[in-house]
Write an enzyme that holds these catalytic residues in place. Structure first.
Site, PDB file in Angstrom:
ATOM      1  N   LEU A   1      19.507  19.855 -12.246  1.00 55.63           N
ATOM      2  CA  LEU A   1      19.880  21.228 -12.250  1.00 55.63           C
ATOM      3  C   LEU A   1      21.116  21.434 -12.989  1.00 55.63           C
ATOM      4  CD1 LEU A   1      22.518  21.385 -10.231  1.00 55.63           C
ATOM      5  CD2 LEU A   1      21.196  21.171  -8.393  1.00 55.63           C
ATOM      6  N   ALA A   2      21.294  22.820 -13.338  1.00 52.48           N
ATOM      7  CA  ALA A   2      22.238  23.420 -13.908  1.00 52.48           C
ATOM      8  C   ALA A   2      22.840  24.716 -13.171  1.00 52.48           C
ATOM      9  CB  ALA A   2      21.870  23.769 -15.341  1.00 52.48           C
TER      10      ALA A   2
ATOM     11  N   HIS B   1      22.501  25.566 -21.708  1.00 52.91           N
ATOM     12  CA  HIS B   1      23.899  24.947 -20.894  1.00 52.91           C
ATOM     13  C   HIS B   1      24.992  24.967 -21.710  1.00 52.91           C
ATOM     14  CE1 HIS B   1      20.433  23.021 -18.636  1.00 52.91           C
ATOM     15  NE2 HIS B   1      20.145  22.489 -19.607  1.00 52.91           N
TER      16      HIS B   1
ATOM     17  N   CYS C   1      14.078  30.590 -18.790  1.00 53.85           N
ATOM     18  CA  CYS C   1      12.958  29.902 -17.979  1.00 53.85           C
ATOM     19  C   CYS C   1      11.638  30.572 -18.196  1.00 53.85           C
ATOM     20  CB  CYS C   1      13.158  29.749 -16.469  1.00 53.85           C
ATOM     21  SG  CYS C   1      14.614  28.819 -16.175  1.00 53.85           S
TER      22      CYS C   1
ATOM     23  N   GLY D   1      10.474  19.455 -17.121  1.00 58.76           N
ATOM     24  CA  GLY D   1       9.512  20.296 -16.681  1.00 58.76           C
ATOM     25  C   GLY D   1      10.253  21.919 -17.177  1.00 58.76           C
TER      26      GLY D   1
ATOM     27  N   THR E   1      16.016  27.277 -21.640  1.00 61.36           N
ATOM     28  CA  THR E   1      17.310  27.556 -20.781  1.00 61.36           C
ATOM     29  C   THR E   1      18.515  27.358 -21.690  1.00 61.36           C
ATOM     30  OG1 THR E   1      18.267  27.690 -18.682  1.00 61.36           O
ATOM     31  CG2 THR E   1      17.763  25.335 -19.427  1.00 61.36           C
TER      32      THR E   1
END
Length: 225
Positions: free
Chosen positions: A162-163, A86, A179, A80, A84
């Site tokens: 999660l990150a 990483h 986001c 979802g 974003t």
């Protein structure tokens, strides 16, 4: 009653694609199983910069080309949320779980992930961390997001997760609207605590928070058998 057992798979510094490959193997394992196994907790630190887009998109073809020109990987994912980042210095936590043995629903699973990140921040000396409702899902310190959350769920089985920014190079976030939230910022444990905080440092307290929140035991294994 004994607590459900979750397999802990620590990948350390790996390519994001390797994490996704292992995640798909665990998904298949749970989908093929009888529904009694709780699943696995996949932990890693991304080896290189990668931007990901969620089910709601978040990156145009022009933006994708621009980000790749910066030297980053760009991937579409089934989680979802929107776009974003990483990268190194970030704790990625992908619980691949059958929620039924854990007695959870999707909404309580997302709340549990947020609770784990909030508890970790508290243990690191940041008592102001808090979770916010959609569209601000995640964990925040003031108006600065320290932990992004995006999950996928099908047939009661979750993936992604999660990150949490430990010592992430936050300048990578400047090339997107993280986001899709205009006017907000991002931060990291290192920035907030004014010292270098590694992923390795936060893993033990995060695991304690995970066990407490999910009311499970963790069994360490190196790979999927």
């Amino acid at each position: 009653m004994p607590q459900p057992a979750v397999r802990l798979v620590r990948l350390r510094l790996v390519a994001y694609g390797e994490l996704l490959t292992l995640q798909e193997r665990w998904l298949q394992r749970l989908q093929d199983g009888p529904g009694t196994e709780a699943g696995a907790l996949l932990l890693c630190e991304p080896a290189g910069p990668v931007y990901t887009a969620g089910l709601r998109g978040g990156l145009t073809s022009e933006e994708t080309a621009r980000l790749r020109a910066l030297g980053a990987e760009v991937r579409a994912t089934g989680r979802g949320g929107l776009a974003t980042f990483h990268g190194p210095g970030q704790l990625l936590c992908h619980p691949v779980l059958d929620l039924r043995p854990l007695g959870l629903r999707l909404r309580t699973h997302v709340a549990a992930l947020e609770a784990c990140a909030v508890r970790l921040c508290e243990l690191q000396g940041l008592p102001g961390a808090r979770a916010l409702p959609p569209p601000y899902t995640g964990v925040w310190l003031g108006e600065r997001k320290i932990c992004a959350i995006g999950v996928r769920c099908g047939r009661h089985i979750t993936s992604h997760g999660l990150a949490l920014n430990c010592s992430t190079d936050l300048t990578w976030f400047e090339h997107i609207v993280p986001c899709g939230l205009v006017g907000t910022g991002v931060t990291s444990l290192s920035k907030e605590l004014q010292r270098h905080v590694t992923v390795d440092e936060v893993v033990p307290p995060f695991l304690e928070a995970f066990k407490e929140t999910y009311k499970c035991t963790l069994i360490t294994e190196n790979s999927l058998n």
